[in-house]
Enzyme design. Structure first.
Site, PDB file in Angstrom:
ATOM      1  N   ARG A 127       0.817  -1.228   0.000  1.00 23.80           N
ATOM      2  CA  ARG A 127       0.000   0.000   0.000  1.00 23.80           C
ATOM      3  C   ARG A 127       0.847   1.273   0.000  1.00 23.80           C
ATOM      4  O   ARG A 127       0.404   2.331   0.424  1.00 23.80           O
ATOM      5  CB  ARG A 127      -0.968   0.034   1.180  1.00 23.80           C
ATOM      6  CG  ARG A 127      -1.976  -1.093   1.134  1.00 23.80           C
ATOM      7  CD  ARG A 127      -3.152  -0.819   2.039  1.00 23.80           C
ATOM      8  NE  ARG A 127      -4.080  -1.930   1.973  1.00 23.80           N
ATOM      9  CZ  ARG A 127      -4.003  -3.011   2.751  1.00 23.80           C
ATOM     10  NH1 ARG A 127      -3.048  -3.091   3.663  1.00 23.80           N
ATOM     11  NH2 ARG A 127      -4.874  -3.962   2.622  1.00 23.80           N
ATOM     12  N   LYS A 149       3.186  11.600 -11.109  1.00 18.19           N
ATOM     13  CA  LYS A 149       2.350  10.774 -11.984  1.00 18.19           C
ATOM     14  C   LYS A 149       3.107   9.484 -12.266  1.00 18.19           C
ATOM     15  O   LYS A 149       4.250   9.520 -12.733  1.00 18.19           O
ATOM     16  CB  LYS A 149       2.058  11.497 -13.298  1.00 18.19           C
ATOM     17  CG  LYS A 149       0.937  12.512 -13.196  1.00 18.19           C
ATOM     18  CD  LYS A 149       0.519  13.019 -14.572  1.00 18.19           C
ATOM     19  CE  LYS A 149      -0.567  14.059 -14.454  1.00 18.19           C
ATOM     20  NZ  LYS A 149      -0.919  14.655 -15.761  1.00 18.19           N
ATOM     21  N   GLU A 191      10.135  19.549 -24.402  1.00 22.51           N
ATOM     22  CA  GLU A 191       9.457  19.874 -23.132  1.00 22.51           C
ATOM     23  C   GLU A 191      10.076  21.126 -22.498  1.00 22.51           C
ATOM     24  O   GLU A 191       9.384  21.916 -21.861  1.00 22.51           O
ATOM     25  CB  GLU A 191       9.519  18.696 -22.155  1.00 22.51           C
ATOM     26  CG  GLU A 191       8.882  17.390 -22.660  1.00 22.51           C
ATOM     27  CD  GLU A 191       7.347  17.343 -22.548  1.00 22.51           C
ATOM     28  OE1 GLU A 191       6.740  18.286 -21.993  1.00 22.51           O
ATOM     29  OE2 GLU A 191       6.764  16.358 -23.035  1.00 22.51           O
ATOM     30  N   LYS A 235       8.076  23.146 -13.534  1.00 22.74           N
ATOM     31  CA  LYS A 235       7.234  21.983 -13.223  1.00 22.74           C
ATOM     32  C   LYS A 235       6.862  21.977 -11.737  1.00 22.74           C
ATOM     33  O   LYS A 235       5.707  21.709 -11.369  1.00 22.74           O
ATOM     34  CB  LYS A 235       7.966  20.690 -13.600  1.00 22.74           C
ATOM     35  CG  LYS A 235       7.195  19.433 -13.250  1.00 22.74           C
ATOM     36  CD  LYS A 235       6.534  18.765 -14.406  1.00 22.74           C
ATOM     37  CE  LYS A 235       5.494  17.735 -13.977  1.00 22.74           C
ATOM     38  NZ  LYS A 235       5.485  16.526 -14.739  1.00 22.74           N
ATOM     39  N   GLU A 245      -4.132  17.778 -10.789  1.00 18.80           N
ATOM     40  CA  GLU A 245      -4.645  18.266 -12.078  1.00 18.80           C
ATOM     41  C   GLU A 245      -6.133  18.612 -12.033  1.00 18.80           C
ATOM     42  O   GLU A 245      -6.923  18.158 -12.844  1.00 18.80           O
ATOM     43  CB  GLU A 245      -4.353  17.253 -13.202  1.00 18.80           C
ATOM     44  CG  GLU A 245      -4.359  17.916 -14.565  1.00 18.80           C
ATOM     45  CD  GLU A 245      -3.765  17.057 -15.679  1.00 18.80           C
ATOM     46  OE1 GLU A 245      -2.728  16.413 -15.474  1.00 18.80           O
ATOM     47  OE2 GLU A 245      -4.364  17.063 -16.760  1.00 18.80           O
ATOM     48  N   ARG A 249      -2.634  22.414 -13.638  1.00 20.76           N
ATOM     49  CA  ARG A 249      -1.641  21.427 -14.106  1.00 20.76           C
ATOM     50  C   ARG A 249      -1.850  21.033 -15.571  1.00 20.76           C
ATOM     51  O   ARG A 249      -0.926  20.612 -16.249  1.00 20.76           O
ATOM     52  CB  ARG A 249      -1.653  20.192 -13.188  1.00 20.76           C
ATOM     53  CG  ARG A 249      -0.551  19.195 -13.536  1.00 20.76           C
ATOM     54  CD  ARG A 249      -0.299  18.192 -12.445  1.00 20.76           C
ATOM     55  NE  ARG A 249       0.701  17.224 -12.873  1.00 20.76           N
ATOM     56  CZ  ARG A 249       1.332  16.385 -12.072  1.00 20.76           C
ATOM     57  NH1 ARG A 249       1.069  16.389 -10.784  1.00 20.76           N
ATOM     58  NH2 ARG A 249       2.222  15.535 -12.543  1.00 20.76           N
ATOM     59  N   ASN A 253       0.131  20.147 -20.489  1.00 17.91           N
ATOM     60  CA  ASN A 253      -0.209  19.388 -21.694  1.00 17.91           C
ATOM     61  C   ASN A 253      -0.156  20.248 -22.953  1.00 17.91           C
ATOM     62  O   ASN A 253      -0.638  19.841 -24.010  1.00 17.91           O
ATOM     63  CB  ASN A 253      -1.608  18.765 -21.553  1.00 17.91           C
ATOM     64  CG  ASN A 253      -1.630  17.733 -20.455  1.00 17.91           C
ATOM     65  OD1 ASN A 253      -0.676  16.975 -20.300  1.00 17.91           O
ATOM     66  ND2 ASN A 253      -2.693  17.728 -19.668  1.00 17.91           N
ATOM     67  N   HIS A 256       0.383  18.767 -26.361  1.00 16.45           N
ATOM     68  CA  HIS A 256       0.165  17.327 -26.234  1.00 16.45           C
ATOM     69  C   HIS A 256      -1.135  16.869 -26.900  1.00 16.45           C
ATOM     70  O   HIS A 256      -1.289  15.678 -27.176  1.00 16.45           O
ATOM     71  CB  HIS A 256       0.158  16.905 -24.761  1.00 16.45           C
ATOM     72  CG  HIS A 256       1.537  16.930 -24.141  1.00 16.45           C
ATOM     73  ND1 HIS A 256       2.329  18.053 -24.113  1.00 16.45           N
ATOM     74  CD2 HIS A 256       2.263  15.943 -23.526  1.00 16.45           C
ATOM     75  CE1 HIS A 256       3.480  17.763 -23.506  1.00 16.45           C
ATOM     76  NE2 HIS A 256       3.467  16.500 -23.138  1.00 16.45           N
ATOM     77  N   HIS A 260      -0.455  13.917 -29.069  1.00 15.09           N
ATOM     78  CA  HIS A 260      -0.929  12.555 -28.775  1.00 15.09           C
ATOM     79  C   HIS A 260      -1.632  11.940 -29.979  1.00 15.09           C
ATOM     80  O   HIS A 260      -1.495  10.746 -30.246  1.00 15.09           O
ATOM     81  CB  HIS A 260      -1.906  12.566 -27.584  1.00 15.09           C
ATOM     82  CG  HIS A 260      -1.213  12.625 -26.265  1.00 15.09           C
ATOM     83  ND1 HIS A 260      -1.794  13.165 -25.141  1.00 15.09           N
ATOM     84  CD2 HIS A 260       0.019  12.218 -25.877  1.00 15.09           C
ATOM     85  CE1 HIS A 260      -0.952  13.093 -24.128  1.00 15.09           C
ATOM     86  NE2 HIS A 260       0.157  12.525 -24.548  1.00 15.09           N
ATOM     87  N   HIS A 273       7.870  10.908 -28.450  1.00 14.14           N
ATOM     88  CA  HIS A 273       6.945  11.775 -27.721  1.00 14.14           C
ATOM     89  C   HIS A 273       7.309  13.257 -27.880  1.00 14.14           C
ATOM     90  O   HIS A 273       6.456  14.095 -28.209  1.00 14.14           O
ATOM     91  CB  HIS A 273       6.924  11.383 -26.243  1.00 14.14           C
ATOM     92  CG  HIS A 273       6.029  12.244 -25.408  1.00 14.14           C
ATOM     93  ND1 HIS A 273       4.656  12.228 -25.527  1.00 14.14           N
ATOM     94  CD2 HIS A 273       6.311  13.178 -24.466  1.00 14.14           C
ATOM     95  CE1 HIS A 273       4.130  13.099 -24.689  1.00 14.14           C
ATOM     96  NE2 HIS A 273       5.116  13.696 -24.032  1.00 14.14           N
TER      97      HIS A 273
END
Ligand code: GLY
Length: 372
Positions: A127, A149, A191, A235, A245, A249, A253, A256, A260, A273
């Protein structure tokens, strides 16, 4: 050179350390001081891939064992296609075999794939045990290692399985970038440029002043250090204001949304990417121009930085407009059936909007090379 960037989250504040030779001081950062991040004597499971471990494993192990930790290693094959629950099972097996306890921790030594998987395994083993991020790619240094993340891919989509799990420490040693392939370095630079557009005008202008950005060795140690610290600071600023988010946040993106769609239509082959994000930033810049949010001169400056980094700025040949539109509409960041875009308003400032029309998208994507 050394900079320490705090990530002041209320439940788990931590630091991002950018330090030349930091890999050799990992154990001291983790275990030194009056309240160690992980108590010396504890067990650490170091997760990496064979190529990275060959270059940096010995240094990381030496530093950790000298600081008094018992360390076991778990090596996973390299590559996005191994970012699966099967690999997580291998980390669990190693954790079980090594008797990892609640006070133990995992150490991710690698790029974004290793960082995301180790973070997810740490979030779920017993956990939740601690995780330390030691990113070795530029992309992981400035993005994936900070902010908590974690996760793996589902056969139907990227990063569909995951959890938020903040690290105890992010240790960035810029010298490890010397072995990073140039194409991966450029992907990370996409980035970095993103942070210049969305958050930090000074970073953007610093990048403009650099003679070359296409290979790490042309930057020099001081500029590289500045780029890393400013990007990590951006960041950290965003994540500490919106950890899960709920709003802000999402600006991370930027580029992106279209990125994507391009990546997924290319089946994650032929374009990486960062390259897809670069194309997405050009698209977002062109949409912002169409909506009069910013002007041609700013769009050109963004384009010039991407060119200087030798990143692609056109949609790959053969991608059809209708397929792109379909992929965009299946984006997991859709809200109430509307596509959200992050669009620039100035250098260092963006807005989140759902006001982009089908016509805007068709026009911009066609100009960028999508086939009708
Ligand atoms: N990579 C985007 C984020 O961390 O939110």
């Amino acid at each position: 050179m050394k900079s320490v960037i705090p990530v002041p989250l209320p439940d788990q504040p931590y630091e991002v350390v950018v330090a030349t030779g930091g890999l050799d001081h990992l154990g001291t950062w983790l275990g030194g001081g009056e309240s160690p991040l992980v108590k010396p004597g504890q067990r650490l499971l170091l997760v990496s891939n064979p190529a990275i471990f060959k270059h940096y494993g010995d240094r990381a192990l030496a530093s950790l064992t000298q600081a008094g930790y018992a360390v076991e290693t778990c090596l996973l094959p390299a590559g996005e296609r191994y970012k699966t629950l099967g690999s997580i099972q291998k980390i669990y097996d190693a954790a079980l075999g090594f008797h990892l306890e609640r006070k133990s921790a995992m150490v991710a030594l690698g790029g974004g794939v290793i960082g995301d998987m180790t973070g997810f395994a740490a979030a779920t083993w017993l956990r939740g045990v601690g995780v330390v991020q030691v990113p070795t790619s530029l992309l992981a240094m400035v993005d994936a290692s900070i902010g908590g993340k974690t996760g793996v891919n589902h056969p139907q989509g990227k990063n569909l399985i995951g959890a938020f799990h903040q690290p105890r420490l992010v240790m960035i040693d810029p010298t490890v970038l010397k072995t990073l392939p140039a194409r991966e370095f450029r992907a990370g630079m996409a980035e970095v440029i993103k942070y210049g557009v969305i958050w930090d005008r000074d970073l953007f202008e610093t990048l403009e002043a650099a003679p070359r950005l296409d290979q790490c060795r042309y930057l020099g140690d001081e500029l590289l250090h500045k780029i890393l610290t400013r990007s990590c600071q951006a960041k950290a600023d965003v994540v500490s204001q919106d950890e899960k988010e709920a709003g802000l946040r999402a600006i991370l993106n930027y580029g992106h949304t279209v990125g994507h769609a391009v990546e997924s239509l290319m089946h994650y082959r032929g374009v990486n990417h960062g390259e897809a994000v670069a194309i997405g930033m050009v698209a977002a810049g062109a949409i912002a121009l169409r909506l009069n949010l910013w002007d041609q001169a700013l769009a050109d400056r963004q384009l010039a930085l991407l060119h200087k980094t030798q990143l692609p700025t056109q949609i790959p040949a053969g991608l059809a407009l209708d397929d792109l539109l379909r992929a965009l509409l299946s984006d997991k960041k859709m809200e109430a059936g509307r596509l959200k875009f992050i669009l620039p308003e100035a250098l260092g400032q963006v807005r989140i909007t759902d006001a982009v029309t089908d016509d805007d998208l068709r026009s911009v994507l066609t100009t960028l090379g999508a086939t009708a």
